[in-house]
Structures are given as C-alpha cells and as structure tokens.
Design a protein around this motif. Sequence first.
Motif, mmCIF file in Angstrom:
data_model
loop_
_atom_site.group_PDB
_atom_site.id
_atom_site.type_symbol
_atom_site.label_atom_id
_atom_site.label_comp_id
_atom_site.label_asym_id
_atom_site.label_seq_id
_atom_site.Cartn_x
_atom_site.Cartn_y
_atom_site.Cartn_z
ATOM 1 N N UNK A 287 0.878 -1.172 -0.061
ATOM 2 C CA UNK A 287 -0.208 0.050 -0.107
ATOM 3 C C UNK A 287 1.070 1.195 0.127
ATOM 4 N N UNK A 288 2.450 1.185 0.015
ATOM 5 C CA UNK A 288 3.133 2.129 0.279
ATOM 6 C C UNK A 288 3.996 2.250 -1.135
ATOM 7 N N UNK A 289 3.859 3.280 -1.983
ATOM 8 C CA UNK A 289 4.485 3.218 -3.248
ATOM 9 C C UNK A 289 6.395 3.365 -2.949
ATOM 10 N N UNK A 290 6.843 2.993 -3.821
ATOM 11 C CA UNK A 290 8.561 3.163 -3.678
ATOM 12 C C UNK A 290 9.043 2.143 -3.020
ATOM 13 N N UNK A 291 8.489 1.087 -2.333
ATOM 14 C CA UNK A 291 9.155 -0.028 -1.583
ATOM 15 C C UNK A 291 9.751 -0.908 -2.219
ATOM 16 N N UNK A 292 11.165 -0.813 -2.872
ATOM 17 C CA UNK A 292 11.642 -1.372 -3.788
ATOM 18 C C UNK A 292 12.025 -3.013 -3.265
ATOM 19 N N UNK A 293 12.290 -3.030 -1.850
ATOM 20 C CA UNK A 293 12.834 -4.106 -1.235
ATOM 21 C C UNK A 293 11.713 -4.979 -1.110
ATOM 22 N N UNK A 294 10.339 -4.937 -1.713
ATOM 23 C CA UNK A 294 9.470 -5.858 -1.938
ATOM 24 C C UNK A 294 9.688 -6.792 -2.884
ATOM 25 N N UNK A 295 10.422 -6.286 -3.955
ATOM 26 C CA UNK A 295 10.897 -7.298 -5.081
ATOM 27 C C UNK A 295 11.741 -8.519 -4.634
ATOM 28 N N UNK A 296 12.632 -8.281 -3.311
ATOM 29 C CA UNK A 296 13.658 -9.336 -2.985
ATOM 30 C C UNK A 296 12.568 -10.074 -1.957
ATOM 31 N N UNK A 297 11.896 -9.550 -0.923
ATOM 32 C CA UNK A 297 11.510 -10.186 0.068
ATOM 33 C C UNK A 297 10.260 -10.908 0.068
ATOM 34 N N UNK A 349 1.842 -12.841 -4.522
ATOM 35 C CA UNK A 349 2.337 -11.473 -4.311
ATOM 36 C C UNK A 349 3.465 -11.263 -4.903
ATOM 37 N N UNK A 350 4.424 -12.437 -4.641
ATOM 38 C CA UNK A 350 5.901 -12.298 -5.664
ATOM 39 C C UNK A 350 5.682 -12.018 -7.067
ATOM 40 N N UNK A 351 4.595 -13.002 -7.600
ATOM 41 C CA UNK A 351 4.363 -12.724 -9.125
ATOM 42 C C UNK A 351 3.849 -11.371 -9.408
ATOM 43 N N UNK A 352 3.028 -10.804 -8.568
ATOM 44 C CA UNK A 352 2.434 -9.470 -8.854
ATOM 45 C C UNK A 352 3.581 -8.368 -8.798
ATOM 46 N N UNK A 353 4.384 -8.584 -7.888
ATOM 47 C CA UNK A 353 5.451 -7.455 -7.833
ATOM 48 C C UNK A 353 6.546 -7.620 -8.935
ATOM 49 N N UNK A 354 6.752 -8.908 -9.405
ATOM 50 C CA UNK A 354 7.704 -8.932 -10.713
ATOM 51 C C UNK A 354 7.045 -8.990 -11.961
ATOM 52 N N UNK A 355 5.679 -9.025 -12.196
ATOM 53 C CA UNK A 355 5.097 -8.666 -13.346
ATOM 54 C C UNK A 355 4.667 -7.350 -13.736
ATOM 55 N N UNK A 356 4.513 -6.591 -12.546
ATOM 56 C CA UNK A 356 4.226 -5.193 -12.797
ATOM 57 C C UNK A 356 4.957 -4.447 -11.657
#
Length: 376
Positions: A287-297, A349-356
């Motif tokens: 829900x918070x934009x710009x959290x690039x660490x989401x792509x790893x965790x 969630x991981x698929x969502x983060x990496x596809x868009x």
Amino acid sequence: MRPPVEVSVFLLSLLAPGVLFTMNNIPAFQEPLPILGMGMFILGSILLLLLLTVQDKTKVDPLFYVFAEFSFTCMVGLTNALEQDGFISGFMNFYIKMGEPHLSTAYAVMMSYWEGLVHFSLFLTMIHRMFTGKSYRSLGLLWAGSSIAQQIVFIPGVVIGKYGSNIRPAFWRNVPFFLVPFWAASLLFSKPREMPVITADKIAEEQKKGLLSRPADLLLCLLLLGAVAFCVFRGFVVLDCPLDTCFTYIYQYEPYLKDPVGFPRVMMLVYLFYAVPLLTVLIYGLKTPGCSWMLDWTIFLAAAMAQTQWCHIGASLHSRTPFTYRAPVDKRWAVMTLNVVLALVPVLLALRCHTNPGYFMKPVPKGQADEEKKKK
C-alpha cells in the motif's frame, strides 16, 4: 573438451546413491562416530573434486561451491525419501539406525523430496547461469528462503521432539547446512538488484493509484491479512490456548499439530514469530509506493512458505504419520484448502511484484516525470 560445469556437478551428485549403498554394506559404518567421520570425509572429497572441475576458470563465484556441494546432499535426501517410501532399499538403513533416525519421519521424507527435486533443480540452473554470465540473484533468493525456512524448522524440531533424546553424532553435520544459507543469503541480498527499465512517467502514474483503485492489490492485502490471522490462530493452538475454538481445531481439523515429532509445533511458532511480522511488512509495502525491497522479500518469503507448507501438508497425509495425527477424512478438503491457499498467497504476491514492478520502484522527482512526458 570438458562438459559444462553444471553437467559435471550433476554427474558428481549422482555418486551419492552409490556411496550410500557402499557404506550401508560395510560393517564399520554401523556405528555413530564412523558415520560422522566418513560423512565429513566425503563432503571434503567432493569439495576437492569441485576445485579440480573449475581449476581452469580464472574467477569462480564462492557460491558455486555452496551450490555444488549442496547438490550432492540433495541426492542423498532424494535417496532417503525414495527408500522411506519403499521405492528402493539397501541405501539408508545404516544412517537411519545410527545416524539420524528422525529422517524416517513423514516430515523429513517430504523435506527430502523438496531437496531432491526443487533445490537440486535450482542449484543446476544457478550454476548454469553463473558460468554463462547471467544473473541468478532471484533464483538464489528462492533457494535461500526455502533453505533457511527448512533448517529453522528441522533442527529445533529434532531437538524438542521425540527424537531429541536420541541425537547421534551425525546430527551435528547439520550445523554448516544451517549456517551457510544465512551467509549465502547475505551475499545474495548485497548483489545489485535486477531492475526492469520503466519510464519515469509510468512509475509516477502507477504510484498515484491508491489501494482502492488497484483491485488486485486490494484482494492480495485481504488475503495477506487472512494469512496473518491463520498463522496467529495456529500459533495459539500449538501454545495450548484454552479457548474452545483452539481445542476443537487441533482435535477435529489438524491433529498433526500435536504430533510428538515436534516439527509441526516448531513450524507454527516460526510462522507466529517470523512469518507474521514479514507478512505485515509486505502489506505495508503493497500500500506504500516506492518500496523496492518488496521485489526481494516477496521472493524470499514465497519460497520459505512454499517449502514449509509442502512439508506440512505432505506429512499430515503421509502413511508414516500415525493415523491418529493424520488429517481427518471428513475435514481433509477444508484443511488442505486452507493450507494450500496459505502457501499460494505469498507466491501470488511475488508474481504480482515482478510482473508489474512500477509501483515498487523508487519515486521519481516530479520534474523528471514531466520531462519524460514532454519527450513523448
């Protein structure tokens, strides 16, 4: 002409069943200490052969030796799983008897299948990418999440479970397999992240959207909240919460949670104290934009929960689990559905983060975004 390195590692790993069969038929290896000593000698010999395999390479990534050495143990694990399920025989009797008797449990069998199929495939793929100059960081995080989750459930489960009073010297060979994944994970996290090329205006456009205008993300948030609630509930269940709901659940829905082997109890506590905080942080990142660490965790947690849920679901149905602790037939589909969904939510969630990934990229200054629009 030498074969590719991953082929050499594959062939070297196939020696594992032969080594086990030989040791199983030598009387000297029917005692605890010789088993530990020979195990250390074999792992040292494998490392020496690996050094010879890559001696013509100018620079070798240190993680290659981890992946290649662990590939050999993956074949040991697969051999164990196949023998415990009756597909083969004559390979693991000596080790189960005098080495690690807990490897005959249903949870350990499912863990061994995961090692022999999933981890082994990841290792060979990562080694191939490593020596062809391609990035293997995301695959490495998949393995690291899976391996760390495996070890923090497996080792404490052995110690506090019914096998804790029968720990043999060979058990201590698990110590490096517990520590090395943490070291490997630190190296992988420190490597540069693979970021897709997305224009500044697209990033700005994505990050203007609130959660309510992103229905897929809203649904994921609700599913993550459900996963948090389920993990907290089962944590209370294994902590002997006196509520009637907890009592009913453990006796009528998931009796495997009270299996004296200890693994399910430890797993629920790991979920309560580690997975719940991580899932909560991921909700914040969604829900918070710009959290690039989401792509790893998201990758790390998806692999961790997939591994533990595979072992938990499989063990609660496996014939090696006493009948009284298996999932009841009349409640099986409901319980299995909950457990499968719990495994799938972090994966989705991981698929969502990496596809868009635009929403999770670092925010772009407004002036830069305006310039991108003018260029178009």
